[in-house]
Every structure is written in C-alpha cells, then in structure tokens.
Write a protein that holds these residues in place. Structure first.
Motif, PDB file in Angstrom:
ATOM      1  N   VAL A  98       2.144  -9.726  20.587  1.00 16.45           N
ATOM      2  CA  VAL A  98       2.482 -10.713  19.553  1.00 16.45           C
ATOM      3  C   VAL A  98       1.364 -11.737  19.402  1.00 16.45           C
ATOM      4  O   VAL A  98       0.980 -12.400  20.370  1.00 16.45           O
ATOM      5  CB  VAL A  98       3.796 -11.431  19.903  1.00 16.45           C
ATOM      6  CG1 VAL A  98       4.107 -12.525  18.884  1.00 16.45           C
ATOM      7  CG2 VAL A  98       4.942 -10.427  19.969  1.00 16.45           C
ATOM      8  N   HIS A  99       0.823 -11.834  18.201  1.00 20.10           N
ATOM      9  CA  HIS A  99      -0.184 -12.843  17.860  1.00 20.10           C
ATOM     10  C   HIS A  99      -0.403 -12.742  16.354  1.00 20.10           C
ATOM     11  O   HIS A  99      -0.325 -11.645  15.794  1.00 20.10           O
ATOM     12  CB  HIS A  99      -1.499 -12.580  18.607  1.00 20.10           C
ATOM     13  CG  HIS A  99      -2.488 -13.698  18.483  1.00 20.10           C
ATOM     14  ND1 HIS A  99      -3.412 -13.774  17.460  1.00 20.10           N
ATOM     15  CD2 HIS A  99      -2.716 -14.789  19.262  1.00 20.10           C
ATOM     16  CE1 HIS A  99      -4.145 -14.858  17.610  1.00 20.10           C
ATOM     17  NE2 HIS A  99      -3.753 -15.498  18.695  1.00 20.10           N
ATOM     18  N   PRO A 100      -0.678 -13.851  15.681  1.00 15.71           N
ATOM     19  CA  PRO A 100      -0.866 -13.787  14.219  1.00 15.71           C
ATOM     20  C   PRO A 100      -1.955 -12.829  13.770  1.00 15.71           C
ATOM     21  O   PRO A 100      -1.889 -12.294  12.661  1.00 15.71           O
ATOM     22  CB  PRO A 100      -1.223 -15.242  13.854  1.00 15.71           C
ATOM     23  CG  PRO A 100      -0.603 -16.060  14.924  1.00 15.71           C
ATOM     24  CD  PRO A 100      -0.704 -15.236  16.175  1.00 15.71           C
ATOM     25  N   THR A 101      -2.989 -12.594  14.604  1.00 17.63           N
ATOM     26  CA  THR A 101      -4.072 -11.704  14.199  1.00 17.63           C
ATOM     27  C   THR A 101      -3.969 -10.318  14.818  1.00 17.63           C
ATOM     28  O   THR A 101      -4.895  -9.516  14.674  1.00 17.63           O
ATOM     29  CB  THR A 101      -5.441 -12.312  14.562  1.00 17.63           C
ATOM     30  OG1 THR A 101      -5.569 -12.385  15.993  1.00 17.63           O
ATOM     31  CG2 THR A 101      -5.600 -13.699  13.966  1.00 17.63           C
ATOM     32  N   SER A 102      -2.868 -10.008  15.496  1.00 21.01           N
ATOM     33  CA  SER A 102      -2.703  -8.680  16.096  1.00 21.01           C
ATOM     34  C   SER A 102      -2.638  -7.607  15.011  1.00 21.01           C
ATOM     35  O   SER A 102      -1.755  -7.637  14.146  1.00 21.01           O
ATOM     36  CB  SER A 102      -1.419  -8.636  16.930  1.00 21.01           C
ATOM     37  OG  SER A 102      -1.100  -7.302  17.282  1.00 21.01           O
ATOM     38  N   PHE A 103      -3.564  -6.645  15.037  1.00 21.47           N
ATOM     39  CA  PHE A 103      -3.589  -5.600  14.014  1.00 21.47           C
ATOM     40  C   PHE A 103      -2.317  -4.774  14.067  1.00 21.47           C
ATOM     41  O   PHE A 103      -1.664  -4.537  13.034  1.00 21.47           O
ATOM     42  CB  PHE A 103      -4.817  -4.707  14.203  1.00 21.47           C
ATOM     43  CG  PHE A 103      -4.901  -3.583  13.198  1.00 21.47           C
ATOM     44  CD1 PHE A 103      -5.306  -3.832  11.898  1.00 21.47           C
ATOM     45  CD2 PHE A 103      -4.560  -2.285  13.546  1.00 21.47           C
ATOM     46  CE1 PHE A 103      -5.380  -2.807  10.957  1.00 21.47           C
ATOM     47  CE2 PHE A 103      -4.625  -1.254  12.617  1.00 21.47           C
ATOM     48  CZ  PHE A 103      -5.031  -1.513  11.325  1.00 21.47           C
ATOM     49  N   TRP A 104      -1.931  -4.314  15.247  1.00 24.86           N
ATOM     50  CA  TRP A 104      -0.775  -3.427  15.389  1.00 24.86           C
ATOM     51  C   TRP A 104       0.548  -4.181  15.427  1.00 24.86           C
ATOM     52  O   TRP A 104       1.604  -3.593  15.185  1.00 24.86           O
ATOM     53  CB  TRP A 104      -0.928  -2.583  16.654  1.00 24.86           C
ATOM     54  CG  TRP A 104      -2.102  -1.659  16.579  1.00 24.86           C
ATOM     55  CD1 TRP A 104      -3.382  -1.915  16.986  1.00 24.86           C
ATOM     56  CD2 TRP A 104      -2.123  -0.341  16.029  1.00 24.86           C
ATOM     57  NE1 TRP A 104      -4.188  -0.830  16.723  1.00 24.86           N
ATOM     58  CE2 TRP A 104      -3.448   0.143  16.141  1.00 24.86           C
ATOM     59  CE3 TRP A 104      -1.142   0.471  15.462  1.00 24.86           C
ATOM     60  CZ2 TRP A 104      -3.816   1.419  15.702  1.00 24.86           C
ATOM     61  CZ3 TRP A 104      -1.516   1.740  15.025  1.00 24.86           C
ATOM     62  CH2 TRP A 104      -2.834   2.199  15.139  1.00 24.86           C
ATOM     63  N   GLY A 105       0.496  -5.479  15.705  1.00 25.88           N
ATOM     64  CA  GLY A 105       1.728  -6.256  15.790  1.00 25.88           C
ATOM     65  C   GLY A 105       2.024  -7.097  14.562  1.00 25.88           C
ATOM     66  O   GLY A 105       3.178  -7.464  14.324  1.00 25.88           O
ATOM     67  N   SER A 106       0.998  -7.386  13.740  1.00 26.67           N
ATOM     68  CA  SER A 106       1.191  -8.251  12.575  1.00 26.67           C
ATOM     69  C   SER A 106       0.598  -7.677  11.294  1.00 26.67           C
ATOM     70  O   SER A 106       1.261  -7.646  10.257  1.00 26.67           O
ATOM     71  CB  SER A 106       0.566  -9.637  12.839  1.00 26.67           C
ATOM     72  OG  SER A 106       1.193 -10.283  13.924  1.00 26.67           O
ATOM     73  N   VAL A 107      -0.650  -7.237  11.348  1.00 23.69           N
ATOM     74  CA  VAL A 107      -1.358  -6.836  10.130  1.00 23.69           C
ATOM     75  C   VAL A 107      -0.844  -5.504   9.592  1.00 23.69           C
ATOM     76  O   VAL A 107      -0.409  -5.400   8.433  1.00 23.69           O
ATOM     77  CB  VAL A 107      -2.871  -6.758  10.391  1.00 23.69           C
ATOM     78  CG1 VAL A 107      -3.608  -6.316   9.127  1.00 23.69           C
ATOM     79  CG2 VAL A 107      -3.407  -8.104  10.888  1.00 23.69           C
ATOM     80  N   PRO A 126       1.905  -3.748  10.360  1.00 24.29           N
ATOM     81  CA  PRO A 126       3.320  -3.743   9.965  1.00 24.29           C
ATOM     82  C   PRO A 126       3.572  -4.224   8.541  1.00 24.29           C
ATOM     83  O   PRO A 126       4.468  -3.709   7.862  1.00 24.29           O
ATOM     84  CB  PRO A 126       3.972  -4.680  10.997  1.00 24.29           C
ATOM     85  CG  PRO A 126       3.145  -4.490  12.215  1.00 24.29           C
ATOM     86  CD  PRO A 126       1.734  -4.364  11.698  1.00 24.29           C
ATOM     87  N   ARG A 127       2.785  -5.179   8.052  1.00 27.13           N
ATOM     88  CA  ARG A 127       2.965  -5.648   6.676  1.00 27.13           C
ATOM     89  C   ARG A 127       2.590  -4.551   5.673  1.00 27.13           C
ATOM     90  O   ARG A 127       3.245  -4.398   4.639  1.00 27.13           O
ATOM     91  CB  ARG A 127       2.125  -6.909   6.442  1.00 27.13           C
ATOM     92  CG  ARG A 127       2.632  -8.132   7.190  1.00 27.13           C
ATOM     93  CD  ARG A 127       1.994  -9.408   6.658  1.00 27.13           C
ATOM     94  NE  ARG A 127       0.573  -9.478   6.950  1.00 27.13           N
ATOM     95  CZ  ARG A 127       0.055 -10.036   8.044  1.00 27.13           C
ATOM     96  NH1 ARG A 127       0.865 -10.545   8.972  1.00 27.13           N
ATOM     97  NH2 ARG A 127      -1.250 -10.076   8.215  1.00 27.13           N
ATOM     98  N   THR A 128       1.541  -3.796   5.994  1.00 28.00           N
ATOM     99  CA  THR A 128       1.143  -2.683   5.134  1.00 28.00           C
ATOM    100  C   THR A 128       2.225  -1.615   5.104  1.00 28.00           C
ATOM    101  O   THR A 128       2.542  -1.053   4.049  1.00 28.00           O
ATOM    102  CB  THR A 128      -0.182  -2.080   5.632  1.00 28.00           C
ATOM    103  OG1 THR A 128      -1.179  -3.099   5.649  1.00 28.00           O
ATOM    104  CG2 THR A 128      -0.644  -0.934   4.749  1.00 28.00           C
ATOM    105  N   ILE A 129       2.811  -1.333   6.265  1.00 30.65           N
ATOM    106  CA  ILE A 129       3.877  -0.329   6.350  1.00 30.65           C
ATOM    107  C   ILE A 129       5.105  -0.792   5.578  1.00 30.65           C
ATOM    108  O   ILE A 129       5.703  -0.028   4.811  1.00 30.65           O
ATOM    109  CB  ILE A 129       4.234  -0.055   7.828  1.00 30.65           C
ATOM    110  CG1 ILE A 129       3.025   0.543   8.558  1.00 30.65           C
ATOM    111  CG2 ILE A 129       5.441   0.875   7.938  1.00 30.65           C
ATOM    112  CD1 ILE A 129       3.181   0.566  10.065  1.00 30.65           C
ATOM    113  N   ALA A 130       5.487  -2.041   5.777  1.00 26.48           N
ATOM    114  CA  ALA A 130       6.668  -2.578   5.090  1.00 26.48           C
ATOM    115  C   ALA A 130       6.501  -2.547   3.575  1.00 26.48           C
ATOM    116  O   ALA A 130       7.487  -2.395   2.837  1.00 26.48           O
ATOM    117  CB  ALA A 130       6.944  -3.997   5.572  1.00 26.48           C
ATOM    118  N   ALA A 131       5.258  -2.657   3.112  1.00 28.70           N
ATOM    119  CA  ALA A 131       4.990  -2.602   1.670  1.00 28.70           C
ATOM    120  C   ALA A 131       4.900  -1.169   1.157  1.00 28.70           C
ATOM    121  O   ALA A 131       4.683  -0.948  -0.034  1.00 28.70           O
ATOM    122  CB  ALA A 131       3.690  -3.339   1.364  1.00 28.70           C
TER     123      ALA A 131
END
Length: 293
Positions: free
Chosen positions: A171-180, A182-187
């Motif tokens: 978990v971290h705002p810049t985590s590729f696999w934890g934040s970045v 997932p947003r692409t997948i959700a979209a």
C-alpha cells in the motif's frame, strides 16, 4: 550496520519509502534523496535526513553519496519513451555508481526487476542466468541496460548487489501494483493475453525490504543478482480484485513481454545466499491493498 550512513534514492516512492523506514529501524543513518519538497517531512519524521534533488543531476548525486557507506538505488523511470527511460535507468544509474566508487562506498544495492529478462511467451523456470531483454518495452530494455552499465563499474571495484523483484504488492500512493494498475483495470482498460492465463511473479514489499537488509549484510551477496519472489499468480486472479466486467483481449505481441510469460522464477539462489525464504502471501497482500477484512 548500526550508525553507518546509507543513501536511498527514489526515497519518496513506494519502494524507497519502505526501505528508508526499515534502515532507520536498523539504526542506520539514512540519507534520503527526494525529488519533491513535500516528501521531506514524512521521511524526516521516521528518522531520515533528506537531500532534495534528482538522481540525474550531477551535483545532487555527488552531495548525496558523500560519506555514505551504503547506497540503495531505488530511483527509476517507467517512461514509455526509451530515451527518457535510459536517461534515468541507464545513464543516472551508471553515474551514481561512479560517484559511489569514487566515494569509497562499501556496498551498492541496485533495485532492478524481473521484467529485465526476455519474457515474451517464455516457459520454464528462469534463474538469474536467463537472457536479458534487448528490444521492446522501454522499461524492460532500459533496466537490463542499467544492469550492464552497473556491471562495468563493479568490474572496477564497486561492491554491488542486484535485486530483481517481481510484482511488488503493498500500500502506497505510488505503488504500481497496488494503486496505479488497479485504476486501469477498474476502468476496463487492461488487455489480457488468453483470458489472463499468463503467469506473473509477486512479492510483498516487506520481502523486498528484507532482501535489501540481507544484501547489505551478506558477504556472499557481493557481485551477485537475485530473483526476489514470494510466489506466482495468473493475471486473471489478480485482475479479479479490481475488474467490474470483461477486460479486452490481446495477443502476446500487443502487450509488454511480462504479460505473456508462462513460466516461473527460481528463488533458490536467494534462499542459499541470503537465507530469504519466499512466503505464500498473495491473499493477504491483496486484502491489504483492497482493504478487505
């Protein structure tokens, strides 16, 4: 290691932040090279001193490395433009290594990636001697070339260790696999090969942090590269946590090479030299990322 000075580059990012925290807990004097002024307060609150600057800047590099016994190089560019990726992942890595050599650094730990291997449609078990990427995705190519540039400095006397982590979960705002991502997948924008049957290695951020600490301590680690992997998942297992519908289909040549891999990564060398045992923590790592109870 207590009381020694460790420089951590990319300290305001996901990986760098966790490494800074752990090295402070180990009693080291941690010097964090940060790009953003607003990141300084958080790092200083956990015990680090901060130096503001870019790893691509000669003055910032030389100031940051002066008096440091250890360097942990986390800074990297994920640019899709090869020239920009090379500017950070190759040129700045080589220049930082040169500065560390000139400063008499005792050990230089470089955070690379399993994406630096040739992975497109590959099968079987890949160990650290597997061929490195030479064409295609800018990140993969530049990280492979960065390792080559680092090896050239190591050959002149810099004690180096290369860590090649798989997908880093945490978990971290810049985590590729934890934040970045997932947003692409959700979209609904992440394409999958063969319905997500391809394989990806993963590890929790705590495993990588432990690997860094052990790399700084273990004499056997010097001059070596290590796969750092807890386990493997199929892409459909990962995307299921974030997708709300079917994701687009793609062929292997339409996506980065690591998205079509069908093998696994050996961790035997890290077990032997670092005493690092992989942990089966995919479910708990994903629960941490998604906030599931």
């Amino acid at each position: 290691m207590r009381g020694k000075v460790a420089l951590v580059t990319g300290a305001n990012g996901f990986v760098g932040h966790y490494i800074v925290k752990r090295l402070c807990e180990e009693g080291m004097r941690v010097r964090a090279l940060v790009r953003r002024p607003e990141a300084r307060a958080e790092l200083e609150a956990i015990g680090a001193e901060t130096t503001l600057g870019e790893v691509t800047e000669k003055g910032a590099r030389e100031e940051a490395v002066r008096g440091a016994q250890f360097v942990v190089h986390c800074a990297a560019s994920a640019s899709s433009e090869l020239d920009e990726a090379r500017r950070v992942n190759v040129d700045a890595t080589a220049a930082l290594a040169e500065a560390a050599l000139a400063a008499g650094c005792e050990r230089f730990v470089h955070i690379s990636t399993i994406a630096a291997y040739q992975l497109r449609n590959r099968e079987g078990v890949l160990d650290e001697a597997a061929p490195m990427e030479a064409q295609g995705d800018a990140y993969a190519v530049s990280k492979a070339e960065g390792e080559q540039a680092l090896s050239a400095v190591a050959a002149r006397g810099l004690p180096t260790v290369v860590l090649r982590p798989a997908a880093i979960l945490g978990v971290h705002p810049t985590s590729f696999w934890g934040s970045v991502l997932p947003r692409t997948i959700a979209a609904g924008q992440l394409p999958l090969v063969d319905g997500g049957e391809a394989i990806m290695g993963y590890l929790h951020i705590s495993t990588l942090v432990e690997a860094v600490v052990r790399s700084l301590r273990a004499g056997e680690a010097v001059g070596q590269a290590f796969n750092i992997v807890d386990g493997h998942f199929r892409w459909r297992e990962y995307t299921a946590f974030f997708s709300t519908g079917a994701l687009p289909a793609a062929t292997a040549d339409q996506v980065p090479a690591f998205m079509s891999f069908r093998g696994s990564f050996s961790t035997e060398k890290a077990r032997r030299a670092l005493g690092l045992a992989p942990r089966d923590n995919f479910a708990s790592s994903m629960a941490e990322i998604t906030g599931a109870p």
